[in-house]
Each structure stands twice: as structure tokens, then as C-alpha cells.
Design an enzyme around this catalytic site. Structure first.
Site, mmCIF file in Angstrom:
data_model
loop_
_atom_site.group_PDB
_atom_site.id
_atom_site.type_symbol
_atom_site.label_atom_id
_atom_site.label_comp_id
_atom_site.label_asym_id
_atom_site.label_seq_id
_atom_site.Cartn_x
_atom_site.Cartn_y
_atom_site.Cartn_z
ATOM 1 N N ASP A 1 -72.401 -6.883 38.713
ATOM 2 C CA ASP A 1 -73.658 -6.156 38.862
ATOM 3 C C ASP A 1 -74.041 -6.297 40.338
ATOM 4 O OD1 ASP A 1 -76.265 -5.294 38.997
ATOM 5 O OD2 ASP A 1 -77.046 -6.676 37.471
ATOM 6 N N LYS B 1 -82.329 0.027 45.033
ATOM 7 C CA LYS B 1 -82.597 -0.964 46.079
ATOM 8 C C LYS B 1 -82.148 -0.467 47.448
ATOM 9 C CE LYS B 1 -83.769 -4.155 43.023
ATOM 10 N NZ LYS B 1 -83.954 -3.406 41.774
ATOM 11 N N TRP C 1 -81.013 -12.002 36.055
ATOM 12 C CA TRP C 1 -80.316 -10.747 35.739
ATOM 13 C C TRP C 1 -78.979 -11.015 35.055
ATOM 14 C CZ3 TRP C 1 -83.191 -6.904 35.014
ATOM 15 C CH2 TRP C 1 -84.345 -6.717 35.776
#
Ligand code: PMP
Length: 333
Positions: free
Chosen positions: A142, A166, A70
């Protein structure tokens, strides 16, 4: 009238979004000089929005610490809108580590230092945070996959962003927490939908926001507050994570977690079997016991147990019992 039918400008929805914001503020102790935005487009959109808003020119230098796929995606996207440098990459170690912050070679004058606080696929989580070197440089994180899983000192960051899906709500909502003085200097080419100033000036209601998703996030924030806040949530996550990692480490090598112990994620636990030929069987037998989504990401293989806030301790206990039983039946070494 359901939330789906409400006008996003009506007083009913306004009270929903304001309550969601104030509960999030209290959960993370977000100071008044930080703005909270409820946006769309997923964390992926923020890979572009961060450099567009925080760099005034495409030649501005920015540093990225790449601890997994990511972080790498964020770094690559940024190259379209600024001059990013990967000052550390864990790729050669298959993304199992976090660097020693003292050894980082930060770029003088960089606008921000970007990290991915929890690498969802590789299971690597920052337990402390680097300090950006430059005077006006800020830390950007992030936090998509560990948002609201533990207390975080927001004041260490210029900006935090997270896709909601999430830990805090359905996909479709992206949350940005940004120090207000960093808003308002977006590059001229910034699309209106990515400009934090537009959204800040309009309290996240510039266009129709994902109303139902925001409502759901609000319910989750309320629940997290009722649980006693993020310190309590973290205790539960530590218990769940320790149980699973102890089972892996105590399996005499039958199961293995490749991630360096000090930076193992409490949210995503990757593990492999010493005999890879048993992995498909493991996934199949687990599914029979109604434990699904245990196959690792296609890019890394093996297994991955994602144990977000909503996974109860009983779910992890069941997985650990299954792992022990599976080992007893298949470990004929
Ligand atoms: N960053 C991290 C850490 C993620 O886990 C994800 C999604 N799994 C993303 C970014 C991309 O998020 P989205 O799908 O919301 O764009």
C-alpha cells in the site's frame, strides 16, 4: 467540451488516460509485463481486492507486516477473504518501528506478503523492502501516502496500490500496478468491480471511470516528469524532511518525534511537545499564520505535518521558523 462532459469511450478521453498511463510508466520505470489500473473506491477497497484477486481460496495463507494503523486495517479486512497472519506488529512500540527483515517468520506457502510502505498516521516509512520467502509469493504494498514521492523498483513487487489523493491527484482515483501474470485468478465471489481481470481487459474503462480525477492525475504526472522525474522529486522531499526533523531533534527536547530515526517518513512528520498542554496553543497560533492541518490524527494526538510533493520547501521553512519562535516564547524551562 470539458473533461467532465466527454464520453469515457471517446477518443479525446482515451488519449487522456493513455497519456496518464504512459507518463506514470515512465516515472516509475514500470516494465511492460506490469498492468496499470485506474480504479475507484480508495485504497480501502484494495484491502479486500488484493486477497480476492491474489488468493484462489479463502483458506490461502497470507502474511502481513503491521507497522501502523493502515497496515492493521488492511490485515483485518483481509481476514474476510483469506487466512492472513500478522507476522510482525509494531503496536507494542506504538508503531514507531519497521522490523529487521531477517527476523521475520514468514509462513511457508503464503500467497503474498503485505506491507504499508508509508504509515500516514504514524509517520513510519519503509526505506528498503523485505523479500517474500516463498517461491510463488509476491510482495504487495500500500503506497497511498508515498506514491510518486521517490523512485521505487517496481519489479520487487507483485502489486502496488495507492489512493491518488496524497501525491498525484484528487480523491476518487485509486491506482493499482500489478504484474500481469497475477491477474485472472480471482476468487469466484469477487464482485465485478473488484476483479482486476475485468478492469485490465477493458483498459480501466469497464464502467465509467473517475474521468476528471484521472485527467488531474495525468496533469500531475506530466508535471513530475517536467520536474526531472522521481529522483528529483525525492531530492526535494529529502530536503524538506531533513529540515523539519533537524528542527525537531535540535529543539533540546521541546519538540519530539517518536519514530525511530532510520524509518522516519518523508511525507508525514509526527511530533509532540514535551509540554502537551501547549499543543492546542501551538495549533491555534500556527493557524493564525495560515498553517493548518497540523493537529495529529485523533488516534495518536500530538502534531503531524504532512509534507507531500505539493508542499513547497518554503512551506516547511515557514513551519520551522514558527516552531523556533514558538519555542523561544514558551520554553521557560
Ligand atoms: N492506506 C494509507 C496508507 C492511507 O494513508 C489511507 C488514507 N489516508 C488509506 C490506506 C485509505 O485510503 P482511502 O481513504 O483512499 O480508502
Amino acid at each position: 467540451m470539458s473533461v467532465m462532459e466527454m464520453s469515457h469511450r471517446g477518443k479525446e478521453f482515451l488519449s487522456i488516460i493513455q497519456k496518464a498511463e504512459s507518463d506514470l510508466r515512465s516515472l516509475l520505470y514500470i516494465p511492460p509485463d506490469y498492468t496499470i489500473l485506474f480504479l475507484q473506491g480508495g485504497a480501502t477497497t484494495q484491502f479486500a481486492a488484493a486477497p480476492l484477486n491474489l488468493c484462489s481460496s479463502p483458506t490461502d495463507a497470507v502474511d502481513y507486516i503491521v507497522t501502523g494503523s493502515w497496515g492493521d486495517k488492511a490485515f483485518k479486512e483481509a481476514a474476510k477473504y483469506c487466512n492472513p497472519k500478522s507476522i510482525w506488529s509494531g503496536k507494542s512500540d506504538k508503531y514507531t518501528k519497521i522490523p529487521n527483515f531477517d527476523s521475520l517468520n514468514q509462513t511457508p506457502g503464503a500467497k503474498f506478503l503485505h506491507i504499508c510502505a508509508n504509515e500516514t498516521i504514524h509517520g513510519v516509512e519503509f526505506k528498503s523492502y523485505p523479500t517474500p520467502a516463498g517461491q510463488n509469493e509476491v510482495l504487495v504494498a500500500d503506497m497511498s501516502s508515498n506514491f510518486c514521492s521517490k523512485p521505487v523498483d517496481v519489479t520487487k513487487f507483485g502489486m502496488i496500490y495507492a489512493g491518488a489523493q496524497k501525491n498525484v491527484g484528487p480523491s476518487g482515483v485509486t491506482i493499482v500496478i500489478i504484474r500481469s501474470d497475477l491477474i485472472g485468478n480471482a476468487q469466484a465471489i469477487t464482485p465485478v468491480m473488484l476483479d482486476y481481470k475485468i478492469h485490465a481487459d477493458n483498459n480501466s474503462l469497464y464502467n465509467t471511470p473517475p474521468c476528471y480525477g484521472i485527467y488531474m492525475c495525468g496533469l500531475v504526472f506530466e508535471d513530475l516528469v517536467e520536474q526531472g522525474g522521481l529522483a528529483e522529486v525525492e531530492k526535494k522531499n529529502v530536503r524538506k524532511g531533513s529540515l523539519l526533523y533537524d528542527a525537531i531533534d535540535g529543539s533540546k527536547g521541546f519538540f519530539r518525534c517518536p519514530v525511530e530515526k532510520s524509518v522516519r517518513s518523508l511525507m508525514n512528520v509526527p511530533f509532540t511537545l514535551a509540554k502537551p498542554e501547549l499543543e492546542a496553543e501551538f495549533v491555534k497560533e500556527a493557524a493564525k499564520e495560515k498553517m493548518v492541518q497540523l493537529k495529529g490524527h485523533r488516534s495518536v494526538g500530538g502534531m503531524r505535518a504532512s509534507i507531500y510533493n505539493a508542499m513547497p520547501l518554503a512551506g516547511v521553512e515557514k513551519l520551522v521558523a514558527f516552531m523556533k519562535d514558538f519555542q523561544a516564547r514558551h520554553d521557560h524551562a
